[in-house]
Design a protein around this motif. Structure first.
Motif, short mmCIF file in Angstrom:
data_model
loop_
_atom_site.label_atom_id
_atom_site.label_comp_id
_atom_site.label_asym_id
_atom_site.label_seq_id
_atom_site.Cartn_x
_atom_site.Cartn_y
_atom_site.Cartn_z
N ALA A 92 0.83 3.39 10.76
CA ALA A 92 0.47 2.18 11.50
C ALA A 92 -0.52 1.35 10.69
O ALA A 92 -0.42 0.12 10.63
CB ALA A 92 -0.13 2.57 12.85
N ASP A 93 -1.45 2.03 10.02
CA ASP A 93 -2.46 1.31 9.24
C ASP A 93 -1.83 0.63 8.03
O ASP A 93 -2.17 -0.52 7.69
CB ASP A 93 -3.56 2.28 8.80
N LEU A 94 -0.88 1.28 7.38
CA LEU A 94 -0.20 0.66 6.23
C LEU A 94 0.56 -0.58 6.69
O LEU A 94 0.50 -1.63 6.03
CB LEU A 94 0.80 1.64 5.59
N ASN A 95 1.24 -0.45 7.82
CA ASN A 95 2.02 -1.59 8.33
C ASN A 95 1.13 -2.75 8.69
O ASN A 95 1.43 -3.90 8.39
CB ASN A 95 2.84 -1.18 9.55
N SER B 40 0.82 -1.21 0.00
CA SER B 40 0.00 0.00 0.00
C SER B 40 0.86 1.27 0.00
O SER B 40 1.91 1.29 0.64
CB SER B 40 -0.85 0.06 1.27
N GLY B 41 0.39 2.28 -0.71
CA GLY B 41 1.04 3.59 -0.62
C GLY B 41 2.28 3.74 -1.48
O GLY B 41 3.04 4.69 -1.31
N THR B 42 2.50 2.85 -2.42
CA THR B 42 3.69 2.96 -3.27
C THR B 42 3.40 3.78 -4.52
O THR B 42 4.28 3.99 -5.35
CB THR B 42 4.20 1.56 -3.71
N GLU C 257 7.91 7.37 3.13
CA GLU C 257 7.41 7.97 1.90
C GLU C 257 6.00 7.43 1.59
O GLU C 257 5.11 8.17 1.17
CB GLU C 257 8.39 7.68 0.75
N ARG C 258 5.81 6.14 1.82
CA ARG C 258 4.49 5.54 1.57
C ARG C 258 3.43 6.17 2.47
O ARG C 258 2.33 6.47 2.04
CB ARG C 258 4.54 4.02 1.78
#
Ligand code: DC
Length: 227
Positions: free
Chosen positions: A177-180, A12-14, A151-152
């Motif tokens: 935290a949510d991405l992780n 996510s987020g890339t 960055e993500r």
């Protein structure tokens, strides 16, 4: 080439969505956002009052889920039961519940058929987590997009603000935290985990703009006869 699949996978987020959409426009191709399909099913489950973690109950509900997935990169409106849910599927409730729903093998199998069919309709850019490994192992070009963690988080934080997502985590630490949380579960799940295909090109987008990433992918695509 009038038929191809370009698979864009990664955590996510890339910047997958931005890049995949630009790429589709440049190549006059279709664009399929498979994450949005998991999000729509999740919203349907929440609306029906079904527990997203109850695998059997979620599986039983699937035949009742009616939705439409757009493939025009410039018209990404997602409808569930005739309602426009484009903003709602990015909300905090869906983002939390999509993790167990997308780890449910019955959901993956149910969506797989539809995703495979849509992916193979012509010139297509398809974005997700398992496109190069499961949905289109025959893809003409597979890209695995990464970016460093901070960055993500910054990108997703900015994106949430830009589309005014309801109930999305709005401080940077909560976004990180949510991405992780999602990536750990997505990578560790038994069915179709987040993983690069052996023949995927790895691209780190941390220090690149979306346009630079698109340019690099276009160059790889041209080497394969896609233009
Ligand atoms: O890309 P996204 O963040 O909108 O995806 C939402 C969730 O769906 C994400 O947490 C992982 C899951 N997903 C998946 O398991 N397989 C895909 N092909 C696409 C998304």
């Amino acid at each position: 080439m009038d038929r191809f699949v370009i698979a864009i996978d990664g955590p996510s987020g890339t910047g997958k969505s931005t890049v995949a959409k630009h790429l589709a426009r440049q190549l006059r191709a279709g664009y399929l956002d498979t994450g949005a399909m998991y999000r729509i099913v999740t919203l349907a489950i929440l609306r029906a009052g079904v527990d997203p973690a109850d695998e059997a109950a979620v599986a039983d509900h699937l035949p009742l889920v009616q939705f439409h997935s757009p493939t025009d990169p410039d018209r990404q409106q997602h409808d569930l039961d005739g309602d426009d849910v484009t903003a709602q599927i990015r909300g905090g409730d869906v983002t939390l519940a999509v993790t167990p729903v997308s780890a449910n093998p019955a959901v993956r199998e149910w969506l797989m058929e539809r995703q495979q069919q849509l992916a193979h309709t012509g010139r297509m850019v398809v974005e997700g987590r398992d496109i190069g490994t499961v949905i289109a192992p025959d893809a003409t070009l597979k890209v695995y997009l990464t970016a460093d963690e901070s960055e993500r988080a910054r990108r997703r934080h900015r994106q949430n603000g830009a589309v005014n997502v309801p109930a999305a985590p709005n401080d940077l630490d909560a976004v990180r935290a949510d991405l992780n949380r999602r990536d750990t579960v997505d990578s560790g799940r038994a069915t179709a985990p987040l993983r690069a295909a052996d023949d995927a090109i790895h691209l780190d987008s941390s220090d690149l703009t979306a346009d630079q990433v698109v340019e690099q992918i276009l160059a790889f695509a041209a080497e394969r006869g896609i233009n």
